[in-house]
Design a protein around this motif. Structure first.
Motif, PDB file in Angstrom:
ATOM      1  N   THR A   1      -7.462   5.260   4.389  1.00 48.30           N
ATOM      2  CA  THR A   1      -7.074   3.960   3.850  1.00 48.30           C
ATOM      3  C   THR A   1      -6.006   3.318   4.724  1.00 48.30           C
ATOM      4  O   THR A   1      -5.990   2.102   4.919  1.00 48.30           O
ATOM      5  CB  THR A   1      -6.566   4.107   2.402  1.00 48.30           C
ATOM      6  N   MET A   2      -5.112   4.154   5.263  1.00 48.68           N
ATOM      7  CA  MET A   2      -4.085   3.630   6.156  1.00 48.68           C
ATOM      8  C   MET A   2      -4.704   2.976   7.390  1.00 48.68           C
ATOM      9  O   MET A   2      -4.225   1.940   7.871  1.00 48.68           O
ATOM     10  CB  MET A   2      -3.131   4.759   6.574  1.00 48.68           C
ATOM     11  N   VAL A   3      -5.771   3.563   7.898  1.00 52.56           N
ATOM     12  CA  VAL A   3      -6.478   2.969   9.040  1.00 52.56           C
ATOM     13  C   VAL A   3      -6.955   1.566   8.679  1.00 52.56           C
ATOM     14  O   VAL A   3      -6.780   0.603   9.441  1.00 52.56           O
ATOM     15  CB  VAL A   3      -7.672   3.851   9.471  1.00 52.56           C
ATOM     16  N   VAL A   4      -7.555   1.432   7.495  1.00 51.10           N
ATOM     17  CA  VAL A   4      -8.077   0.135   7.053  1.00 51.10           C
ATOM     18  C   VAL A   4      -6.939  -0.860   6.850  1.00 51.10           C
ATOM     19  O   VAL A   4      -7.000  -2.008   7.308  1.00 51.10           O
ATOM     20  CB  VAL A   4      -8.893   0.296   5.747  1.00 51.10           C
ATOM     21  N   VAL A   5      -5.876  -0.419   6.174  1.00 47.13           N
ATOM     22  CA  VAL A   5      -4.754  -1.313   5.870  1.00 47.13           C
ATOM     23  C   VAL A   5      -4.065  -1.774   7.150  1.00 47.13           C
ATOM     24  O   VAL A   5      -3.698  -2.953   7.284  1.00 47.13           O
ATOM     25  CB  VAL A   5      -3.756  -0.605   4.929  1.00 47.13           C
ATOM     26  N   GLU A   6      -3.879  -0.862   8.095  1.00 47.48           N
ATOM     27  CA  GLU A   6      -3.286  -1.269   9.370  1.00 47.48           C
ATOM     28  C   GLU A   6      -4.156  -2.296  10.075  1.00 47.48           C
ATOM     29  O   GLU A   6      -3.659  -3.254  10.670  1.00 47.48           O
ATOM     30  CB  GLU A   6      -3.082  -0.055  10.274  1.00 47.48           C
ATOM     31  N   GLY A   7      -5.474  -2.092  10.002  1.00 48.41           N
ATOM     32  CA  GLY A   7      -6.384  -3.055  10.619  1.00 48.41           C
ATOM     33  C   GLY A   7      -6.250  -4.427   9.998  1.00 48.41           C
ATOM     34  O   GLY A   7      -6.230  -5.450  10.706  1.00 48.41           O
ATOM     35  N   VAL A   8      -6.130  -4.480   8.668  1.00 53.48           N
ATOM     36  CA  VAL A   8      -5.949  -5.753   7.972  1.00 53.48           C
ATOM     37  C   VAL A   8      -4.621  -6.394   8.386  1.00 53.48           C
ATOM     38  O   VAL A   8      -4.555  -7.592   8.698  1.00 53.48           O
ATOM     39  CB  VAL A   8      -5.982  -5.545   6.441  1.00 53.48           C
ATOM     40  N   SER A   9      -3.559  -5.591   8.410  1.00 49.17           N
ATOM     41  CA  SER A   9      -2.233  -6.114   8.760  1.00 49.17           C
ATOM     42  C   SER A   9      -2.213  -6.672  10.173  1.00 49.17           C
ATOM     43  O   SER A   9      -1.656  -7.747  10.431  1.00 49.17           O
ATOM     44  CB  SER A   9      -1.177  -5.011   8.625  1.00 49.17           C
ATOM     45  N   ARG A  10      -2.848  -5.961  11.114  1.00 49.08           N
ATOM     46  CA  ARG A  10      -2.855  -6.424  12.508  1.00 49.08           C
ATOM     47  C   ARG A  10      -3.742  -7.651  12.687  1.00 49.08           C
ATOM     48  O   ARG A  10      -3.494  -8.471  13.575  1.00 49.08           O
ATOM     49  CB  ARG A  10      -3.307  -5.297  13.431  1.00 49.08           C
ATOM     50  N   SER A  11      -4.783  -7.775  11.873  1.00 49.80           N
ATOM     51  CA  SER A  11      -5.624  -8.970  11.973  1.00 49.80           C
ATOM     52  C   SER A  11      -4.846 -10.217  11.548  1.00 49.80           C
ATOM     53  O   SER A  11      -5.131 -11.323  12.002  1.00 49.80           O
ATOM     54  CB  SER A  11      -6.879  -8.812  11.104  1.00 49.80           C
ATOM     55  N   LEU A  12      -3.853 -10.022  10.676  1.00 48.86           N
ATOM     56  CA  LEU A  12      -3.017 -11.133  10.229  1.00 48.86           C
ATOM     57  C   LEU A  12      -1.841 -11.364  11.171  1.00 48.86           C
ATOM     58  O   LEU A  12      -1.410 -12.502  11.387  1.00 48.86           O
ATOM     59  CB  LEU A  12      -2.485 -10.847   8.816  1.00 48.86           C
TER      60      LEU A  12
ATOM     61  N   PHE B   1       0.836  -1.210   0.000  1.00 48.29           N
ATOM     62  CA  PHE B   1       0.000   0.000   0.000  1.00 48.29           C
ATOM     63  C   PHE B   1       0.871   1.261   0.000  1.00 48.29           C
ATOM     64  O   PHE B   1       0.664   2.189  -0.788  1.00 48.29           O
ATOM     65  CB  PHE B   1      -0.936   0.002   1.205  1.00 48.29           C
ATOM     66  N   LEU B   2       1.868   1.298   0.883  1.00 50.79           N
ATOM     67  CA  LEU B   2       2.751   2.458   0.945  1.00 50.79           C
ATOM     68  C   LEU B   2       3.534   2.633  -0.355  1.00 50.79           C
ATOM     69  O   LEU B   2       3.706   3.749  -0.846  1.00 50.79           O
ATOM     70  CB  LEU B   2       3.735   2.312   2.113  1.00 50.79           C
TER      71      LEU B   2
END
Length: 509
Positions: A406-417, A277-278
């Motif tokens: 979008t960063m909020v969403v992506v971080e949430g996805v990354s932390r869920s994994l 994403f970044l």
């Protein structure tokens, strides 16, 4: 169109918001005066019986928007990307809005395909499934191309969806102008501008050729990225109301049990989602702005598959450089440099004190860096940063708001994994790579070369224009000052020479 439909729709909206209890939350988000809140409750109460109750298991605002229909659901989803307008709390509530609706019949979908592509659906596709997903604007079918046997996903717009959305958007414009007249305090939120933004986004989503183009551009940008795939666009089977992409076969990114059973490394996947994403935001200036688990799968070979390109973000090159320098400054904890970048970019008014701003930035960064790795959040950093910059007079920048959301969403996805992911460790090499390539000697030479390329387009005309400008400028008579049309030519000629000399010097060095 300010007819009876708009007035009636406004009454329905107010009644539903009152019946679901959403009025209170919205008025608080708009920071309405207490007198306005009381008046709204009093005026809304008599019409309460006209409103929809909605699903009482949901929060009030999402319940109200869902009850009011697809256009309102989509409006709420887009507002979730604008915490600068609705506030962080309401934006978070809106972010979980789902627009899953009952599907329309497969016969209607096939008729749309035939009308759009000029041939019967059964002639184009040897297989065409019942709907596998249905949302407010379109639904998706799994199909197989008759000519090649390739498995694909076919997205088809809902029947008459354009007309239905247009009616509600007209009502939104009417409501916004009414609010601005009756509630002057709301003008700082620019309700009409917000509706115009919604209008432009939805207009794009209602023309699937735009999403097709977005998917193709995103695929071209990312084709060399290891471990990342974008489904192939099938242009001959796509049009205004139909979009065909290669089928994305894999495990849903949100299903950790299935990922583990398939043997995928969730730690690596979490890091890859964030770093990609970044990289797309910085390197390409074009990023997927809806990267939640529902829009991603993991292929059998471990690649991340991304789909649904209705909401994309774009950042110009200059803003990317500024953003990268800001992130890099925070990573190095160089708050003075971060402050200077804001002033150099003109984000903060020049009459403010740079040292005071640097001190305020330190109050943002240091508490975050003191956290445990599992709690460090770039999204939180950006949210705090926007609060500070707003206090120092920085104007809202919509593209950065979308990036932050979008960063909020992506971080949430990354932390869920991977709950223990260290956001900074993942971000640092991506930002450093961008800085090395785009903010340094190589970037200076590249920028100068581009400048010469632009000036060279005027090549045949430059000598005569520069000569004429120089002759006129040598005449001291006031009436013979260089005309406005010739002054740029003089500066272009001098600029071209200076740029060429600078490039030569840089190359020698």
């Amino acid at each position: 169109m300010r007819g009876p439909h708009n007035i009636w729709r406004l009454v329905q909206t107010l009644a539903t918001f009152e019946r679901t209890g959403a009025n209170r939350f919205v008025l608080e988000a708009m920071e309405a005066p207490a007198s306005v809140r009381v008046a709204a409750r009093i005026l809304g109460w008599p019409f309460k019986w006209l409103g929809e109750k909605g699903d009482e298991s949901r929060p009030p605002v999402t319940r109200a928007l869902t009850a009011l229909g697809p256009a309102y659901i989509k409006f709420g989803q887009i507002l979730s990307t604008r915490p600068d307008v609705v506030g962080a709390d309401l934006a978070e509530q809106l972010r979980v809005l789902q627009d899953k609706l009952p599907p329309f019949p497969i016969e209607v979908a096939k008729a749309t395909v035939a009308e759009e592509l000029g041939q019967p659906a059964d002639a184009l596709f040897s297989e065409f499934s019942e709907p596998i997903a249905a949302a407010s604007i379109a639904q998706v079918h799994k199909a197989r191309i008759a000519a090649t046997g390739e498995q694909v996903a076919v997205k088809v717009l809902r029947p008459n969806v354009e007309r239905k959305f247009r009616k509600d958007i007209d009502a939104f414009y009417f409501a916004a102008s009414t609010i601005e007249i009756l509630a002057p305090f709301s003008r700082r939120l620019r309700p009409t501008d917000v509706i115009a933004h919604f209008d432009s986004v939805v207009t794009g989503e209602l023309d699937l050729r735009i999403e097709t183009s977005a998917a193709a551009e995103y695929a071209a940008n990312t084709e060399a990225d290891p471990g990342f795939q974008v489904p192939r666009v099938v242009w001959p089977l796509s049009g205004k109301r139909v979009l065909t992409l290669g089928w994305a076969e894999g495990v849903a990114l949100g299903d950790n049990a299935a990922l583990d059973a398939a043997g995928h490394d969730r730690r690596a996947l979490g890091e890859r989602v964030l770093s990609m994403f970044l990289r797309h935001a910085l390197r390409d200036g074009y990023f997927h702005a809806d990267m939640h688990q529902g829009n991603m799968k993991v292929a059998p070979n471990g690649d991340i598959l991304v789909f649904d390109f209705g909401i994309m973000g774009r950042i110009d090159e200059y803003t990317r450089r500024v953003y990268a320098e800001i992130l890099y400054g925070f990573i190095r904890r160089d708050y003075q440099r971060v402050a200077e970048v804001h002033f150099e970019a003109g984000y903060v008014p020049a009459d403010r004190d740079v040292d005071e701003f640097a001190q305020a930035l330190r109050s943002v960064g240091e508490p975050i860096f003191g956290m445990d790795a599992s709690h460090i959040s770039m999204a939180r950093l950006l949210a705090y940063l926007f609060e500070v910059t707003e206090r120092f007079g920085m104007a809202t920048r919509t593209e950065l708001i979308l990036l932050q959301r979008t960063m909020v969403v992506v971080e949430g996805v990354s932390r869920s994994l991977n709950p223990s992911i260290n956001i900074w460790e993942v971000a640092k090499p991506v930002v450093e790579e961008y800085i090395k390539e785009n903010i340094g000697p190589k970037a200076v030479v590249r920028d100068l070369l581009r400048t010469v390329q632009v000036l060279s387009r005027f090549g045949p005309r430059l000598p005569d224009m520069a000569e004429a400008a120089l002759i006129r400028s040598s005449n001291p008579a006031p009436e013979s000052d260089p005309p406005s049309a010739l002054k740029p030519a003089l500066w272009m000629g001098l600029g071209a020479g200076a740029a060429s000399a600078a490039i030569g010097l840089a190359l020698l060095i």
